[in-house]
Scaffold this motif. Structure first.
Motif, PDB file in Angstrom:
ATOM      1  N   LEU A 131       0.820  -1.204   0.000  1.00  9.75           N
ATOM      2  CA  LEU A 131       0.000   0.000   0.000  1.00  9.75           C
ATOM      3  C   LEU A 131       0.859   1.261   0.000  1.00  9.75           C
ATOM      4  N   ALA A 132       1.979   1.238   0.743  1.00 14.61           N
ATOM      5  CA  ALA A 132       2.853   2.402   0.771  1.00 14.61           C
ATOM      6  C   ALA A 132       3.475   2.657  -0.595  1.00 14.61           C
ATOM      7  N   GLU A 133       3.907   1.578  -1.262  1.00 16.51           N
ATOM      8  CA  GLU A 133       4.535   1.707  -2.578  1.00 16.51           C
ATOM      9  C   GLU A 133       3.519   2.231  -3.588  1.00 16.51           C
ATOM     10  N   ALA A 134       2.332   1.656  -3.587  1.00 19.49           N
ATOM     11  CA  ALA A 134       1.309   2.086  -4.532  1.00 19.49           C
ATOM     12  C   ALA A 134       0.785   3.474  -4.192  1.00 19.49           C
ATOM     13  N   GLY A 135       0.632   3.752  -2.899  1.00 21.45           N
ATOM     14  CA  GLY A 135       0.108   5.043  -2.475  1.00 21.45           C
ATOM     15  C   GLY A 135       1.040   6.195  -2.761  1.00 21.45           C
ATOM     16  N   ALA A 136       2.332   5.917  -2.866  1.00 25.96           N
ATOM     17  CA  ALA A 136       3.290   6.989  -3.166  1.00 25.96           C
ATOM     18  C   ALA A 136       3.109   7.504  -4.590  1.00 25.96           C
ATOM     19  N   ALA A 137       2.511   6.694  -5.454  1.00 23.32           N
ATOM     20  CA  ALA A 137       2.351   7.072  -6.857  1.00 23.32           C
ATOM     21  C   ALA A 137       0.959   7.629  -7.165  1.00 23.32           C
TER      22      ALA A 137
END
Length: 258
Positions: free
Chosen positions: A65-71
């Motif tokens: 979620l953090a990786e996807a949410g950063a984009a």
């Protein structure tokens, strides 16, 4: 035998591509992939058998979620959201498309901060003695009587407990009132032992420093309170499930993970 599908979150189909080697829950970790249905996408992987909320898997869920949410904006699903198969996921995306697209618009550019409050016991007792003449008089009378009788000590203890409970309710209201102006929305979390307030705030990323400054000001204004700030987090507390249509589907079960 078909493999069930683990769901991390929901995004727009136009969401930037994820890193090719991104992996999620399981041992070994399952590769994360994207399922699309119209304007929406679900971040998923194969679901491991016997999944339990172990630290490794909880962290893997959060990392995706953090990786996807950063984009870009992602609607986070709670840990353990599993659908029978990929077709179930895309079917729910299609059926609830309007709801999910509205939530993506509403939560774009926002994160969640959780604030928990608890009394500093010594400080709150000092405050009660200074503010409550009845408790102060009872305390002094017992002191002069060498501690007082059992009944007098019991009455004092009951009065203190009642006053602390009343102060907890007042403080919970005041903490919310102090922080709410710096947030876009607030969600009251479930009551838990030891906390007088458990509040989640939806905050614009661009104004996160303003919110954190408000927390610091609240700490100074209420020295008898201990405030615990956790964030930024994916906005778990602000993803309503939407229409409870297909029965048993996990995609309507987004919730706070705290």
């Amino acid at each position: 035998m078909s493999t069930s599908t683990y769901v991390y979150g929901i995004a727009a189909a136009s969401h930037p591509s994820l890193p090719k080697q991104l992996s999620g829950v399981g041992d070994p970790p399952r590769p994360v992939r994207v399922l699309t249905a119209g304007d929406l996408a679900a971040l998923v992987s194969d679901a491991p058998e016997g999944l339990r909320p172990k630290r490794r898997d909880l962290l893997a869920h959060q990392a995706v979620l953090a990786e996807a949410g950063a984009a870009g904006c992602v609607l986070p699903m709670r840990f353990g959201s599993v659908a029978p198969d990929d077709d179930t996921v895309t079917g729910v995306l299609a059926e609830r498309a309007d709801h999910y697209k509205e939530r993506l618009r509403a939560l774009d550019g926002k994160v969640e901060y959780n604030v928990k409050a608890v009394h500093d016991e010594e400080a709150v007792l000092h405050r009660l003695l200074s503010e409550n003449p009845e408790i102060r008089a009872m305390t002094e009378a017992n002191r002069q009587a060498g501690g007082g009788s059992y009944e007098e000590r019991l009455r004092l203890g009951e009065s203190v407990v009642a006053a602390v409970k009343a102060r907890e309710a007042e403080d919970a209201t005041e903490v919310r009132a102090a922080l709410e102006p710096a947030a876009a929305a607030v969600s009251v979390g479930p009551e838990s032992t030891g906390w007088l307030a458990n509040l989640s705030f939806l905050v614009q990323r661009a104004t996160a420093e303003r919110f954190m400054a408000a927390v610091e000001e609240t700490r100074k204004a209420f020295p008898h309170l201990e405030l615990r700030l956790n964030g930024p987090l994916p906005p778990y507390s602000f993803v309503e499930p939407g229409p409870a249509k297909p029965a048993g589907s996990v995609l309507g079960a987004a919730a706070a993970e705290e």
